[in-house]
Design a protein around this motif. Structure first.
Motif, mmCIF file in Angstrom:
data_model
loop_
_atom_site.group_PDB
_atom_site.id
_atom_site.type_symbol
_atom_site.label_atom_id
_atom_site.label_comp_id
_atom_site.label_asym_id
_atom_site.label_seq_id
_atom_site.Cartn_x
_atom_site.Cartn_y
_atom_site.Cartn_z
ATOM 1 N N ALA A 105 6.536 8.120 -0.215
ATOM 2 C CA ALA A 105 6.249 7.436 -1.479
ATOM 3 C C ALA A 105 7.039 6.138 -1.584
ATOM 4 O O ALA A 105 6.560 5.150 -2.131
ATOM 5 C CB ALA A 105 6.570 8.351 -2.654
ATOM 6 N N ARG A 106 8.253 6.130 -1.053
ATOM 7 C CA ARG A 106 9.074 4.908 -1.062
ATOM 8 C C ARG A 106 8.395 3.813 -0.251
ATOM 9 O O ARG A 106 8.341 2.665 -0.664
ATOM 10 C CB ARG A 106 10.473 5.223 -0.512
ATOM 11 C CG ARG A 106 11.367 4.026 -0.351
ATOM 12 C CD ARG A 106 11.901 3.559 -1.696
ATOM 13 N NE ARG A 106 12.854 2.489 -1.495
ATOM 14 C CZ ARG A 106 12.845 1.364 -2.192
ATOM 15 N NH1 ARG A 106 11.980 1.188 -3.159
ATOM 16 N NH2 ARG A 106 13.730 0.423 -1.957
ATOM 17 N N LEU A 107 7.859 4.161 0.907
ATOM 18 C CA LEU A 107 7.154 3.181 1.725
ATOM 19 C C LEU A 107 5.936 2.654 0.977
ATOM 20 O O LEU A 107 5.665 1.450 0.979
ATOM 21 C CB LEU A 107 6.737 3.776 3.066
ATOM 22 C CG LEU A 107 5.939 2.835 3.970
ATOM 23 C CD1 LEU A 107 6.724 1.566 4.300
ATOM 24 C CD2 LEU A 107 5.521 3.555 5.239
ATOM 25 N N GLN A 108 5.219 3.546 0.306
ATOM 26 C CA GLN A 108 4.044 3.119 -0.453
ATOM 27 C C GLN A 108 4.446 2.140 -1.554
ATOM 28 O O GLN A 108 3.776 1.130 -1.772
ATOM 29 C CB GLN A 108 3.327 4.332 -1.060
ATOM 30 C CG GLN A 108 2.062 3.966 -1.806
ATOM 31 C CD GLN A 108 1.000 3.375 -0.901
ATOM 32 O OE1 GLN A 108 0.716 3.915 0.151
ATOM 33 N NE2 GLN A 108 0.427 2.256 -1.302
ATOM 34 N N MET A 109 5.545 2.411 -2.240
ATOM 35 C CA MET A 109 6.009 1.499 -3.285
ATOM 36 C C MET A 109 6.380 0.141 -2.693
ATOM 37 O O MET A 109 6.061 -0.904 -3.270
ATOM 38 C CB MET A 109 7.204 2.094 -4.029
ATOM 39 C CG MET A 109 6.817 3.222 -4.946
ATOM 40 S SD MET A 109 8.097 3.862 -6.053
ATOM 41 C CE MET A 109 9.603 3.632 -5.204
ATOM 42 N N LEU A 110 7.042 0.145 -1.537
ATOM 43 C CA LEU A 110 7.418 -1.114 -0.897
ATOM 44 C C LEU A 110 6.178 -1.879 -0.429
ATOM 45 O O LEU A 110 6.122 -3.103 -0.548
ATOM 46 C CB LEU A 110 8.377 -0.849 0.271
ATOM 47 C CG LEU A 110 9.763 -0.352 -0.119
ATOM 48 C CD1 LEU A 110 10.515 0.161 1.104
ATOM 49 C CD2 LEU A 110 10.560 -1.432 -0.830
ATOM 50 N N GLU A 111 5.194 -1.154 0.102
ATOM 51 C CA GLU A 111 3.939 -1.799 0.504
ATOM 52 C C GLU A 111 3.255 -2.448 -0.700
ATOM 53 O O GLU A 111 2.767 -3.570 -0.609
ATOM 54 C CB GLU A 111 2.992 -0.781 1.139
ATOM 55 C CG GLU A 111 3.378 -0.354 2.525
ATOM 56 C CD GLU A 111 2.464 0.739 3.068
ATOM 57 O OE1 GLU A 111 1.772 1.418 2.266
ATOM 58 O OE2 GLU A 111 2.434 0.918 4.290
ATOM 59 N N ASN A 112 3.220 -1.733 -1.806
ATOM 60 C CA ASN A 112 2.611 -2.288 -3.016
ATOM 61 C C ASN A 112 3.370 -3.517 -3.494
ATOM 62 O O ASN A 112 2.768 -4.501 -3.933
ATOM 63 C CB ASN A 112 2.569 -1.235 -4.130
ATOM 64 C CG ASN A 112 1.604 -0.113 -3.829
ATOM 65 O OD1 ASN A 112 0.739 -0.234 -2.974
ATOM 66 N ND2 ASN A 112 1.776 0.992 -4.523
ATOM 67 N N GLU A 113 4.689 -3.447 -3.416
ATOM 68 C CA GLU A 113 5.511 -4.571 -3.871
ATOM 69 C C GLU A 113 5.279 -5.806 -3.012
ATOM 70 O O GLU A 113 5.098 -6.904 -3.523
ATOM 71 C CB GLU A 113 6.989 -4.172 -3.838
ATOM 72 C CG GLU A 113 7.929 -5.221 -4.389
ATOM 73 C CD GLU A 113 7.811 -5.426 -5.890
ATOM 74 O OE1 GLU A 113 8.154 -6.534 -6.348
ATOM 75 O OE2 GLU A 113 7.390 -4.495 -6.598
ATOM 76 N N ILE A 114 5.274 -5.615 -1.697
ATOM 77 C CA ILE A 114 5.094 -6.777 -0.811
ATOM 78 C C ILE A 114 3.677 -7.341 -0.932
ATOM 79 O O ILE A 114 3.473 -8.545 -0.807
ATOM 80 C CB ILE A 114 5.458 -6.437 0.656
ATOM 81 C CG1 ILE A 114 5.871 -7.713 1.382
ATOM 82 C CG2 ILE A 114 4.341 -5.721 1.378
ATOM 83 C CD1 ILE A 114 6.622 -7.471 2.666
ATOM 84 N N GLY A 115 2.711 -6.481 -1.244
ATOM 85 C CA GLY A 115 1.339 -6.946 -1.411
ATOM 86 C C GLY A 115 1.102 -7.696 -2.709
ATOM 87 O O GLY A 115 0.144 -8.460 -2.820
ATOM 88 N N SER A 116 1.980 -7.508 -3.668
ATOM 89 C CA SER A 116 1.766 -8.141 -4.973
ATOM 90 C C SER A 116 2.718 -9.300 -5.260
ATOM 91 O O SER A 116 2.677 -9.862 -6.351
ATOM 92 C CB SER A 116 1.910 -7.087 -6.078
ATOM 93 O OG SER A 116 3.243 -6.627 -6.139
ATOM 94 N N ILE A 117 3.534 -9.666 -4.292
ATOM 95 C CA ILE A 117 4.486 -10.759 -4.517
ATOM 96 C C ILE A 117 3.740 -12.087 -4.635
ATOM 97 O O ILE A 117 2.859 -12.384 -3.843
ATOM 98 C CB ILE A 117 5.497 -10.872 -3.355
ATOM 99 C CG1 ILE A 117 6.399 -9.662 -3.312
ATOM 100 C CG2 ILE A 117 6.350 -12.125 -3.487
ATOM 101 C CD1 ILE A 117 7.334 -9.667 -2.117
ATOM 102 N N THR A 118 4.123 -12.838 -5.642
ATOM 103 C CA THR A 118 3.643 -14.214 -5.772
ATOM 104 C C THR A 118 4.849 -15.114 -5.953
ATOM 105 O O THR A 118 5.885 -14.688 -6.471
ATOM 106 C CB THR A 118 2.702 -14.377 -6.984
ATOM 107 O OG1 THR A 118 3.394 -13.982 -8.161
ATOM 108 C CG2 THR A 118 1.439 -13.537 -6.821
ATOM 109 N N GLN A 119 4.714 -16.328 -5.498
ATOM 110 C CA GLN A 119 5.853 -17.249 -5.555
ATOM 111 C C GLN A 119 6.175 -17.653 -6.982
ATOM 112 O O GLN A 119 7.346 -17.783 -7.344
ATOM 113 C CB GLN A 119 5.596 -18.488 -4.699
ATOM 114 C CG GLN A 119 6.808 -19.386 -4.619
ATOM 115 C CD GLN A 119 6.616 -20.566 -3.693
ATOM 116 O OE1 GLN A 119 5.639 -20.642 -2.969
ATOM 117 N NE2 GLN A 119 7.562 -21.479 -3.717
ATOM 118 N N ASP A 120 5.175 -17.851 -7.806
ATOM 119 C CA ASP A 120 5.353 -18.255 -9.201
ATOM 120 C C ASP A 120 6.396 -19.364 -9.329
ATOM 121 O O ASP A 120 6.238 -20.412 -8.742
ATOM 122 C CB ASP A 120 5.712 -17.059 -10.088
ATOM 123 C CG ASP A 120 4.577 -16.043 -10.179
ATOM 124 O OD1 ASP A 120 3.410 -16.469 -10.106
ATOM 125 O OD2 ASP A 120 4.867 -14.844 -10.304
#
Length: 152
Positions: A105-120
């Motif tokens: 689940a930790r890996l899944q959370m990290l995958e989701n986080e890296i997939g949703s990063i925007t520079q803003d």
């Protein structure tokens, strides 16, 4: 630090800051004499006997204070992970399990986080450091867990 994302100087727990949150909370709980009801020697309530009424009352107060701080120092989306916890130790252990290095689940959370990063509004350097931090977290996942290198 955004004050809406912190309580008493402790940054609220989110998908990215467990280690930092954990160390701050541990120190805070120790300083408030609450650590024993979370992970110390006093994690279960004393017997409800006539002699132990005062001890039980004091334990419930300490456990309530600890549980309040655990719930107040997390982002709302984290609340579901401890909603059913009755004791502070249950809540603490739920987060330890959720953020354990061996946890898929930790890996899944990290995958989701890296997939949703925007520079803003971040500079390129800040953006790079954020991505690098997540990649480092993925790299620190336990090699003995059943997560393939390809997925990492």
């Amino acid at each position: 630090m955004d004050l809406t994302n912190s309580i008493g100087g402790i940054e609220k727990l989110n998908n990215m800051n467990y280690d930092y949150w954990k160390s701050c909370m541990e120190l805070y709980l120790q300083g408030q004499d609450l650590w024993e009801v979370v992970c110390g020697t006093d994690v279960a309530p004393p017997n409800n006997t006539s002699e132990g009424q005062d001890a039980l009352r004091k334990w419930k107060i300490k456990a309530g204070k600890a549980m309040f701080m655990l719930k107040e120092t997390i982002q709302k989306e984290m609340l579901d992970h401890i909603r059913v916890a009755k004791m502070p130790k249950e809540a603490w252990d739920a987060f330890a399990t959720l953020f354990a290095k061996t946890n898929v689940a930790r890996l899944q959370m990290l995958e989701n986080e890296i997939g949703s990063i925007t520079q803003d509004n971040m500079t390129i350097s800040q953006y790079f450091m954020k991505v690098k931090g997540i990649c480092n977290d993925i790299g620190q996942l336990d090699d003995e867990s059943k997560i393939s290198d390809a997925r990492k």
